[in-house]
Design a protein around this motif. Sequence first.
Motif, PDB file in Angstrom:
ATOM      1  N   PHE A  86       0.908  -1.559  -0.146  1.00 16.51           N
ATOM      2  CA  PHE A  86      -0.081   0.584  -0.368  1.00 16.51           C
ATOM      3  C   PHE A  86       0.439   0.906   0.098  1.00 16.51           C
ATOM      4  O   PHE A  86       2.362   1.776   0.353  1.00 16.51           O
ATOM      5  CB  PHE A  86      -0.906  -0.240   1.412  1.00 16.51           C
ATOM      6  N   GLU A  87       0.275   2.556  -1.087  1.00 15.40           N
ATOM      7  CA  GLU A  87       0.938   3.312  -0.256  1.00 15.40           C
ATOM      8  C   GLU A  87       1.382   3.462   1.011  1.00 15.40           C
ATOM      9  O   GLU A  87       0.830   3.745   2.278  1.00 15.40           O
ATOM     10  CB  GLU A  87       0.044   4.804  -0.908  1.00 15.40           C
ATOM     11  N   PRO A  88       2.373   4.022   1.555  1.00 18.79           N
ATOM     12  CA  PRO A  88       2.544   3.689   3.624  1.00 18.79           C
ATOM     13  C   PRO A  88       2.274   5.122   3.981  1.00 18.79           C
ATOM     14  O   PRO A  88       1.464   4.421   5.133  1.00 18.79           O
ATOM     15  CB  PRO A  88       4.508   4.813   2.792  1.00 18.79           C
ATOM     16  N   LEU A  89       1.663   6.106   3.714  1.00 23.49           N
ATOM     17  CA  LEU A  89       1.097   7.057   4.664  1.00 23.49           C
ATOM     18  C   LEU A  89      -0.975   6.258   4.467  1.00 23.49           C
ATOM     19  O   LEU A  89      -1.196   6.572   5.521  1.00 23.49           O
ATOM     20  CB  LEU A  89       1.074   8.176   4.257  1.00 23.49           C
ATOM     21  N   SER A  90      -1.246   5.611   3.789  1.00 23.52           N
ATOM     22  CA  SER A  90      -2.279   5.615   4.040  1.00 23.52           C
ATOM     23  C   SER A  90      -2.255   3.728   5.273  1.00 23.52           C
ATOM     24  O   SER A  90      -3.328   3.899   5.465  1.00 23.52           O
ATOM     25  CB  SER A  90      -3.021   4.654   2.090  1.00 23.52           C
ATOM     26  N   LEU A  91      -1.347   2.915   4.413  1.00 22.52           N
ATOM     27  CA  LEU A  91      -1.041   1.817   5.235  1.00 22.52           C
ATOM     28  C   LEU A  91      -1.133   2.256   6.451  1.00 22.52           C
ATOM     29  O   LEU A  91      -1.535   1.863   7.533  1.00 22.52           O
ATOM     30  CB  LEU A  91      -0.077   1.413   4.977  1.00 22.52           C
ATOM     31  N   ILE A  92       0.117   3.417   7.233  1.00 21.94           N
ATOM     32  CA  ILE A  92       0.270   3.848   8.770  1.00 21.94           C
ATOM     33  C   ILE A  92      -1.534   4.153   9.046  1.00 21.94           C
ATOM     34  O   ILE A  92      -1.687   4.033  10.241  1.00 21.94           O
ATOM     35  CB  ILE A  92       1.860   4.687   8.707  1.00 21.94           C
ATOM     36  N   SER A  93      -2.169   5.039   8.423  1.00 24.26           N
ATOM     37  CA  SER A  93      -3.609   5.551   9.015  1.00 24.26           C
ATOM     38  C   SER A  93      -4.282   4.068   9.108  1.00 24.26           C
ATOM     39  O   SER A  93      -5.014   4.569  10.285  1.00 24.26           O
ATOM     40  CB  SER A  93      -4.105   6.087   7.610  1.00 24.26           C
ATOM     41  N   ALA A  94      -4.557   3.440   8.383  1.00 23.17           N
ATOM     42  CA  ALA A  94      -5.089   2.328   8.747  1.00 23.17           C
ATOM     43  C   ALA A  94      -4.935   1.563  10.155  1.00 23.17           C
ATOM     44  O   ALA A  94      -5.452   1.200  10.998  1.00 23.17           O
ATOM     45  CB  ALA A  94      -5.787   1.093   7.775  1.00 23.17           C
ATOM     46  N   LEU A  95      -3.225   1.334  10.206  1.00 25.03           N
ATOM     47  CA  LEU A  95      -2.678   0.776  11.129  1.00 25.03           C
ATOM     48  C   LEU A  95      -2.400   1.578  12.812  1.00 25.03           C
ATOM     49  O   LEU A  95      -2.679   0.833  13.358  1.00 25.03           O
ATOM     50  CB  LEU A  95      -0.771   0.196  10.783  1.00 25.03           C
ATOM     51  N   ALA A  96      -3.235   2.342  12.679  1.00 25.23           N
ATOM     52  CA  ALA A  96      -2.468   4.056  13.731  1.00 25.23           C
ATOM     53  C   ALA A  96      -4.186   3.730  14.126  1.00 25.23           C
ATOM     54  O   ALA A  96      -3.714   3.797  15.714  1.00 25.23           O
ATOM     55  CB  ALA A  96      -2.972   5.285  12.702  1.00 25.23           C
ATOM     56  N   VAL A  97      -5.084   3.075  13.748  1.00 30.16           N
ATOM     57  CA  VAL A  97      -6.460   2.861  14.691  1.00 30.16           C
ATOM     58  C   VAL A  97      -6.815   0.943  15.238  1.00 30.16           C
ATOM     59  O   VAL A  97      -7.665   1.251  15.663  1.00 30.16           O
ATOM     60  CB  VAL A  97      -7.514   3.443  14.079  1.00 30.16           C
ATOM     61  N   THR A  98      -5.797   0.416  14.532  1.00 28.94           N
ATOM     62  CA  THR A  98      -5.655  -1.414  14.392  1.00 28.94           C
ATOM     63  C   THR A  98      -4.631  -1.708  15.803  1.00 28.94           C
ATOM     64  O   THR A  98      -4.908  -3.053  16.639  1.00 28.94           O
ATOM     65  CB  THR A  98      -5.720  -1.889  13.117  1.00 28.94           C
ATOM     66  N   THR A  99      -3.623  -0.301  16.144  1.00 21.44           N
ATOM     67  CA  THR A  99      -2.526  -0.931  16.641  1.00 21.44           C
ATOM     68  C   THR A  99      -2.511   0.093  18.424  1.00 21.44           C
ATOM     69  O   THR A  99      -2.988   1.338  18.105  1.00 21.44           O
ATOM     70  CB  THR A  99      -1.166  -1.090  16.191  1.00 21.44           C
ATOM     71  N   ARG A 100      -2.134  -0.390  19.233  1.00 19.99           N
ATOM     72  CA  ARG A 100      -2.229   0.544  20.497  1.00 19.99           C
ATOM     73  C   ARG A 100      -1.014   1.231  20.414  1.00 19.99           C
ATOM     74  O   ARG A 100      -1.104   2.415  21.758  1.00 19.99           O
ATOM     75  CB  ARG A 100      -2.260  -0.256  21.832  1.00 19.99           C
ATOM     76  N   ASN A 101       0.431   0.234  20.755  1.00 17.12           N
ATOM     77  CA  ASN A 101       1.890   0.452  20.774  1.00 17.12           C
ATOM     78  C   ASN A 101       2.559   1.290  20.124  1.00 17.12           C
ATOM     79  O   ASN A 101       4.163   1.837  20.693  1.00 17.12           O
ATOM     80  CB  ASN A 101       1.897  -0.113  22.067  1.00 17.12           C
ATOM     81  N   ILE A 102       2.946   0.613  19.105  1.00 19.89           N
ATOM     82  CA  ILE A 102       3.976   0.088  18.142  1.00 19.89           C
ATOM     83  C   ILE A 102       3.944   1.441  17.543  1.00 19.89           C
ATOM     84  O   ILE A 102       2.699   1.909  16.950  1.00 19.89           O
ATOM     85  CB  ILE A 102       3.772  -1.074  16.914  1.00 19.89           C
ATOM     86  N   GLY A 103       5.388   2.026  17.682  1.00 22.48           N
ATOM     87  CA  GLY A 103       5.356   3.400  16.960  1.00 22.48           C
ATOM     88  C   GLY A 103       5.597   2.576  14.793  1.00 22.48           C
ATOM     89  O   GLY A 103       5.332   1.754  14.567  1.00 22.48           O
ATOM     90  N   LEU A 104       4.956   4.033  13.631  1.00 24.03           N
ATOM     91  CA  LEU A 104       4.485   3.570  12.341  1.00 24.03           C
ATOM     92  C   LEU A 104       5.267   4.718  11.930  1.00 24.03           C
ATOM     93  O   LEU A 104       5.129   5.862  11.576  1.00 24.03           O
ATOM     94  CB  LEU A 104       2.713   3.392  12.232  1.00 24.03           C
ATOM     95  N   ILE A 105       6.319   4.164  11.079  1.00 26.77           N
ATOM     96  CA  ILE A 105       7.105   4.340  10.621  1.00 26.77           C
ATOM     97  C   ILE A 105       6.881   4.845   8.690  1.00 26.77           C
ATOM     98  O   ILE A 105       7.085   3.764   8.267  1.00 26.77           O
ATOM     99  CB  ILE A 105       8.448   4.452  10.628  1.00 26.77           C
ATOM    100  N   ALA A 106       6.376   5.614   8.275  1.00 21.92           N
ATOM    101  CA  ALA A 106       6.446   5.726   6.536  1.00 21.92           C
ATOM    102  C   ALA A 106       7.808   6.630   5.792  1.00 21.92           C
ATOM    103  O   ALA A 106       8.124   7.587   6.546  1.00 21.92           O
ATOM    104  CB  ALA A 106       5.267   6.260   6.144  1.00 21.92           C
ATOM    105  N   THR A 107       7.019   6.167   4.757  1.00 19.99           N
ATOM    106  CA  THR A 107       8.304   6.390   3.732  1.00 19.99           C
ATOM    107  C   THR A 107       8.191   7.717   2.538  1.00 19.99           C
ATOM    108  O   THR A 107       6.859   7.541   2.548  1.00 19.99           O
ATOM    109  CB  THR A 107       9.307   5.190   3.540  1.00 19.99           C
TER     110      THR A 107
END
Length: 458
Positions: A86-107
Amino acid sequence: MPGRDAHAERRRQLVLGVFLTRHGHHPGSWRLPGSPGGGDPDFAYWLRLAQTAERGKLDSVFFADFVGMAADDVRGVERRPAGGGFEPLSLISALAVTTRNIGLIATVNTNFANPYTLARQMASIDHLSGGRVGWNVVSSLSPGSIRTFGVDSPLDHAGRYERAAEFIALAKKLWDSWDDGAFDHPDKAAGHYLDPASVHPVSHHGRHFHSESILDVARPVQGYPVFVQAGNSETGRDFAAQHAEMIYAAAQFVEDARDYYDDVKARLPAYGRAQDQLKVTPGLSFSIGATESEAREKFEALQQKVDLTGPIELIGEDVSHLPLDAPLPDDYPVPENGKGRWEQIVRLGKRENLTLRQLVLRYNVVRGHRIAIGTPTQVADQIEDWFTQGVVDGFNLIPPLNPGFLEDFVDLVVPELQKRGIFRTEYEGRTLRENLGLDRPVNQHHRTPAPAPADLAV
């Protein structure tokens, strides 16, 4: 230079992130039975990987973005996995609300993005995630991306870093458009939604960007996203010392790791930065087995799947026209992209007198990173050794095959590191910055209250 006092080292917290790809980082991974089939985007699969990393209490998940493939760049396309991401910002947007603690780094590549758009997206996702966003700042410019985006006058290596520095400066101004908490105290009775002194319009007129604006998103939870970078060249190292807070480096040998670590850390004082505000985390590939021979067999199964009959690349350079069983020519021109990595390739080839075929199998399959092969205890030993020597602050894991190799690391190696007291058993903070031990940046418009006059002081 950074101290290597053993007692001080034991008090440090090991940083562990993971660079996620669909099949795994090894070029033969997609051909093995344990790899997911097909290439259609599958969010459930990416979520599984992120949740596995979170179960292991890792600091972050990292997503690359090799943006730009020219329309006729299809030679050998049938022999390499395509799609699946997926385009990285789109992917971490989805992961932002489905994970709780882990950092999300997009290129995000500074050659093709816009500072306002990026600042808006990153601020939004930082709020969605509760403060867990990082930005991998990339300024590379491949031939495919030049053609994809119609770049008529591509910048040289130094020019791209100059543009990236201005991009970051403008993004910071935009994140500082609002004071922290600017929207937290509306006065309904008076009809004041906010204090007008809390807004700071941006007026930026630089060489590469012009902006007269106010960001329409509140200041990020973390102030700024965590800045990540992968500079190995001289220019890249200086850029990292000035801007980066975590470096994704490459080192196969402890001497290279020490030289890089000491060099970059020594540059920090020139920019008024403390040693612990930059985390150096080389990539680490691995293969884990109940015995060392089992671990080697697992890795060898991957090596046997490497296809050398089609296009052969070394960090983006097509070298398939060169003889496979001869050394890399001494006069091969240094590419514009990945200068530091290319120098590593040349040194490795000369150091061990490798043919191009051997170099591809040694370097390409892990892109110049270290590989730890052995039992969980042996892999943990190697991680602890480099960490306690003070040549790394941690590692960015690059699993050769997903999901199995990542699950092996989380279930078998992480407990070993925890028993040794060098890696967390629970997340310490709620934001990525807090878990990395990084300061939260103060708004550049922060107003320090004036001290009371001496005769009124109490």
